[in-house]
Design a protein around this motif. Structure first.
Motif, PDB file in Angstrom:
ATOM      1  N   LEU A 823       0.642  -1.294   0.053  1.00 32.96           N
ATOM      2  CA  LEU A 823       0.025  -0.059   0.092  1.00 32.96           C
ATOM      3  C   LEU A 823       1.063   0.944   0.276  1.00 32.96           C
ATOM      4  O   LEU A 823       0.318   2.534  -0.251  1.00 32.96           O
ATOM      5  CB  LEU A 823      -0.555   0.078   1.021  1.00 32.96           C
ATOM      6  N   LEU A 830      -0.355   4.394  -1.434  1.00 37.96           N
ATOM      7  CA  LEU A 830      -1.814   4.761  -1.828  1.00 37.96           C
ATOM      8  C   LEU A 830      -1.915   5.152  -0.541  1.00 37.96           C
ATOM      9  O   LEU A 830      -3.422   5.701  -0.802  1.00 37.96           O
ATOM     10  CB  LEU A 830      -2.353   3.448  -1.944  1.00 37.96           C
ATOM     11  N   THR A 853      -6.615   7.223   2.809  1.00 27.33           N
ATOM     12  CA  THR A 853      -5.857   7.560   1.973  1.00 27.33           C
ATOM     13  C   THR A 853      -6.478   7.890   0.723  1.00 27.33           C
ATOM     14  O   THR A 853      -7.560   8.567   1.469  1.00 27.33           O
ATOM     15  CB  THR A 853      -6.231   5.614   0.640  1.00 27.33           C
ATOM     16  N   ASP A 857      -8.632   6.135  -4.291  1.00 23.39           N
ATOM     17  CA  ASP A 857      -7.724   5.261  -4.168  1.00 23.39           C
ATOM     18  C   ASP A 857      -8.452   4.546  -3.544  1.00 23.39           C
ATOM     19  O   ASP A 857      -7.349   3.021  -3.363  1.00 23.39           O
ATOM     20  CB  ASP A 857      -6.325   5.815  -4.107  1.00 23.39           C
ATOM     21  N   ALA A 861      -6.957   0.852  -3.177  1.00 25.44           N
ATOM     22  CA  ALA A 861      -5.635   0.116  -1.556  1.00 25.44           C
ATOM     23  C   ALA A 861      -5.990  -1.700  -1.048  1.00 25.44           C
ATOM     24  O   ALA A 861      -6.143  -2.165  -0.613  1.00 25.44           O
ATOM     25  CB  ALA A 861      -5.944   0.655  -0.622  1.00 25.44           C
TER      26      ALA A 861
END
Length: 968
Positions: A823, A830, A853, A857, A861
């Motif tokens: 991530l 992200l 986030t 996104d 994610a």
């Protein structure tokens, strides 16, 4: 004295003053000529200057200007290696306002160097079980690696590589640029950050301290890779750095390691013309207001103060303590408790070495209440309504604060107040000197700020010398009406967009201001250091700890005692099964309210008498409730433990629950429940717990439900306490500089009459397994955050507990966890932050994943998160990840148990939960035995039935693969 608002600064020292037992016998004067030595591990031709040497400390300087400090602390097998660079946001020169120092911090911490790739660095960090990160402030950037002592050389090597050889690759530049944009979004939803940035703009109109450390987004986005690399080469030079190592190490060996890594580096050419405009004196009041997604208005009153250590600084420190620190302080007794104009209030003095700081008072304003709003609306007429009531409440609170300040100006302070404030200030300094991390940070920050690593010992002496007349004079001099800055943070109206922070317009009409030259080179610190050393201080190396002994009183109370002479203090902690699990479903909040009220008066002591007795000794005493227990924690100086234990025992056994004290506390408890939603993390957690636990008591936080606390009476609390206190459900831990036989005798005398068993037996309900679901929660904060819960999970007593801890580190251990890589490290960042871990207790909890986030996104994610969870369930953990996770778990075991309070609490809970005093050894052994296949089985068993909550200000459209399914 420095006081950090967003991030607490670590200010730690051992001293003697005001009768506090000395940790010092040896007076050490600096040598007239500092000797030069050749380190054993380096080339014989490489020499460095010893600036200070004690049995437990070595401070030296290399010819290139690098200053290093090695401090031995042998209380736990851990080490903290830190590098501090004098290049915070105020030193960004032509880039001021772009957040370049903060951006660079992200890039250097673990980034690719000329000697190893980012991946190779992460492998080493994983192998040594490091806790690592970095932080940027106004005046410095620090990088740290905390690990077990055996890995200290690797930590020194990695930090040196970050500082000397970073390449700042285009790929890492692009990734961290994305990550920091997520941090900007998070900050726009964080009331504390918003309020601090408003304060910067109001306090400083010309100095670069007016600009946020993270910068302004539009200016941040313009910073190129080449510009940031040039700044790195300009500022990250040996003569602008402090390298400090503290922990269970040998000072000469660590010094040799540092010298070996830095001996061939040349000094840098730091900016010669660096200067700051001198901020003009404020001659008329200033006001500034902002908005945030908060439930109640926040008020900050600030007056320009003075510099660290200069005239007035110490008097303002003590004034802040007397005004608004501790239950006996003036503002808390009057404005908060008697007048109930504020739900929280605190005073502080914030001073800097680079310029005048400010004296502040912060309050969360109580009103208007819903009843007041409704009454005003019913009356009608002009100038009515919630906004008018809100403004009136703010003005009333402000007037009440100023009234108390005026009383000190007119009448001064009492001898008792002064003695109490001194004792509290000096004792708190002792309590903080317990971890390698805190000691390393204190040594470096104090050397940078004052040129004196032992500054706080001299600070203690200076505090002891302050008179009541000096405090009154400081109040009159600094807290003048025409110098007052009034800041308010108001609740944002529904659908009102969050304002974007941009550079404020320049203030006109001042002409060319005088400027102050800034000398960054370490030669300034050395000159200040030599001046400070002209007055020797007394020091003594710390002692050691004895094993823990377990004693069972006739009524079943278990008492744990460990003598520890590492500092002249004693921690006493009492843990009792209960907390949220003692609340009936739908009645959450009774246990917490009962705990909070226990300290508000007993059959023989009033709330004020308890507070004053504790604070007169510079001690601390609290009672709180958690998910599984309620507990009382006490800390005091070694000579006072019998007095404090007697008060603690009285509070635990004989609380009176007086009606007048409940009327003061109840509104504050309600405000604390409301305040949870002021932060995005609290708002997310409330939504998640309600969805995951349904009707179970754990469906909310320990503070409970508003409607429950609102309906409680003092009689309800008195009955709850009487029904739930039982010695067989409790453990008392006494750790510190105390005679074990005397401690046991006092515990027997004071706690021997506790009923053996409670009237209401502790029988916690087991949560029902949650059904998989995805839920959206709307927030007014401009951000997106996600929490996933999987389970049912383990209990603290489960044989799978060690495996779950290792699995947690496989999945999330910055920067090498699978989720961190997926991530944050893989491709465009992200998320800003991601974490995962097991929530455990005496009934099954859950395993959680949490990240923040951008709205666009979030689907990607979630897809990546689910892929990582599938990998854990379906693939054996690779050898590297397994070993990395084990190392991290074992390092945490030591790093998290350095202070007296931490060790006492850990031992008490191990006994209370039935895992035994030998659990640390069993746990470590089991962690070492775990196999990849065992982790896969554990993942299959517990990482199932996901409940996902997405908190966002925008609708999130999820792709089909993110939808959960029931797993059998």
């Amino acid at each position: 004295m420095r006081h950090m608002i967003a991030v607490a600064a670590v200010l730690t020292v051992w001293f003697f003053a005001l009768g506090v037992p000395a940790l010092a016998q040896e007076a050490v004067a600096p040598p007239e000529v500092a000797p030069e030595v050749a380190p054993q591990a380096a080339s014989p031709t490489v020499r460095y200057t010893i600036l200070q040497e004690h049995p437990d400390r070595l401070l030296g300087q290399l010819p290139n200007g690098l200053i290093f400090i090695v401090q031995e602390i042998h209380t736990a097998p851990v080490v903290s290696a830190q590098v501090w660079i004098k290049t915070g946001s105020i030193y960004e020169q032509e880039h001021t306002g772009a957040g370049l120092s903060h951006f660079l911090e992200h890039l250097l911490s673990g980034g690719t160097t000329s000697t190893r790739s980012e991946k190779d660095t992460n492998k080493i960090l994983g192998a040594i079980g490091a806790q690592t990160n970095a932080a940027t402030s106004l005046d410095s950037v620090r990088y740290y690696i905390d690990t077990t002592s055996e890995h200290a050389p690797k930590a020194i090597d990695l930090l040196s590589d970050y500082m000397r050889n970073n390449l700042i690759t285009p790929e890492e530049y692009t990734r961290e640029r994305e990550v920091i944009q997520n941090e900007f979004s998070m900050g726009e939803g964080d009331p504390g950050r918003i309020f601090w940035k408003l304060t910067q703009q109001a306090r400083f109109q010309f100095h670069p301290a007016r600009h946020p450390t993270i910068g302004y987004l539009d200016e941040f986005l313009k910073i190129s890779r080449d510009e940031i690399y040039a700044f790195y080469k300009r500022m990250y030079v040996p003569n602008n750095m402090i390298f400090v190592v503290a922990g269970d190490v040998k000072k000469q060996e660590m010094a040799d390691q540092i010298v070996k890594r830095w001996s061939d580096a040349g000094p840098g050419k730091l900016p010669e013309q660096l200067s700051f405009p001198i901020e003009p004196e404020i001659s008329e009041p200033r006001t500034l207001s902002g908005t945030a997604d908060v439930r109640r208005p926040r008020l900050r009153l600030a007056w320009p103060g003075t510099r660290l250590g200069q005239d007035g600084d110490y008097a303002l420190d003590l004034l802040a303590t007397m005004l608004g620190q501790g239950e006996s302080s003036r503002l808390i007794r009057t404005v908060r408790d008697e007048q109930q104009l504020a739900t929280t209030i605190v005073a502080y003095n914030m001073s800097f070495h680079w310029g005048n700081g400010f004296f502040g008072v912060d309050a969360e304003v109580s009103g208007p209440t819903p009843a007041q709003v409704q009454a005003q609306l019913t009356q009608g007429g002009e100038n009515t309504g919630p906004a008018k009531l809100r403004d009136d409440s703010i003005q009333q609170t402000k007037a009440a604060i100023l009234q108390q300040i005026q009383k000190i100006k007119d009448q001064g302070v009492t001898p008792l107040e002064l003695a109490r404030a001194k004792r509290k200030t000096l004792a708190s300094v002792i309590y903080d000197a317990q971890t390698a991390q805190a000691m390393a940070a204190r040594l470096a920050s104090d050397l940078i700020a004052t040129g004196d690593p032992d500054y706080l010992q001299r600070y203690a002496q200076a505090i002891d010398a302050i008179t009541a007349e000096q405090i009154q004079a400081a109040a009159r001099q600094y807290l003048e009406p025409n110098r007052l800055i009034t800041l308010t943070l108001l609740p944002r109206e529904p659908n009102q967009p969050a304002p974007k922070l941009t550079r404020p317009p320049d203030v006109l009409g001042r002409g060319e201001l005088p400027r102050e030259a800034i000398e960054l080179d370490n030669s300034r610190l050395i000159a200040e250091f030599k001046e400070a050393q002209k007055q020797p201080i007394e020091r003594k190396a710390a002692g050691g700890a004895n094993p823990i002994t377990l004693h069972v009183l006739p009524n079943g109370l278990r008492v744990l005692i460990s003598r520890n002479t590492s500092l002249p203090a004693v921690a006493m902690q009492f843990y009792h099964l209960g907390g949220l699990l003692a609340d009936a479903p739908g009645k959450q909040g009774v246990a917490n309210a009962t705990a909070k009220m226990m300290i508000k008066g007993t059959a023989t002591r009033s709330a004020q008498e308890i507070t004053q007795a504790i604070e007169d000794l510079g001690a601390a005493l609290s009672v709180d409730a958690g998910n599984n227990t309620w507990y009382s924690q006490a800390m005091c100086l070694a000579g006072d433990w019998k007095t404090v234990m007697a008060i603690q025992a009285d509070v635990i056994q004989h609380p009176a629950f007086p009606e007048d004290e409940w009327k003061k506390l109840q509104p504050r408890l309600l405000a604390s429940i409301d305040r949870i939603r002021d932060s995005w993390s609290g708002e997310l957690r409330l939504n998640f717990l309600a969805r995951y636990y349904g009707d179970h008591p754990w469906s909310t936080m320990p503070v409970g439900k508003r409607e429950v606390v609102e309906a409680l009476t003092e009689a309800d609390l008195r009955r709850f306490h009487a029904d739930h206190l039982g010695a067989s459900d409790a453990v008392l831990a006494i750790f510190g500089d105390v005679d074990p036989e005397q401690a046991l005798a006092e515990a027997t005398r004071l706690y021997g009459q506790v009923p053996a068993k409670p009237v209401t037996l502790f029988n916690p309900p087991v949560p029902v397994a949650a059904e998989p679901a995805v839920g959206n929660a709307t927030t007014a904060k401009p951000l997106t955050a996600v929490q996933i819960g999987l389970g049912p999970g383990v209990t603290r007593m489960s044989p799978d507990y060690p495996a779950m801890q290792v699995l947690s580190k496989v999945l999330s251990s910055f920067p090498t966890g699978w989720l961190d890589e997926a991530l944050r490290g893989d491709g465009p960042g992200l998320v800003y932050a991601v974490g995962a871990g097991a929530s455990v207790g005496v009934v099954p909890g859950y395993f959680t994943v949490l990240f923040n986030t951008q709205p666009g996104d979030a689907p990607q994610a979630l897809l990546r998160t689910n892929a990582v969870l599938d990998r854990a369930r379906n693939e054996p953990v690779d050898v590297e990840s397994l070993n990395r996770a084990k190392a991290a778990v074992l390092a945490d075991e030591f790093l998290d148990k350095q202070s007296l309070g931490d060790r006492a609490g850990d031992a008490a809970l191990n006994v209370l939960y039935g895992v035994g005093l030998d659990d640390p050894e069993k746990f470590q052994r089991r962690v070492g035995e775990l196999t990849a296949e065992e982790l896969r089985v554990v993942a299959q068993t517990y990482l199932r039935n996901p409940v996902t909550v997405i908190l966002s200000h925008e609708p999130i459209k999820l792709d089909a693969p993110t939808e959960p399914k029931k797993e059998q």
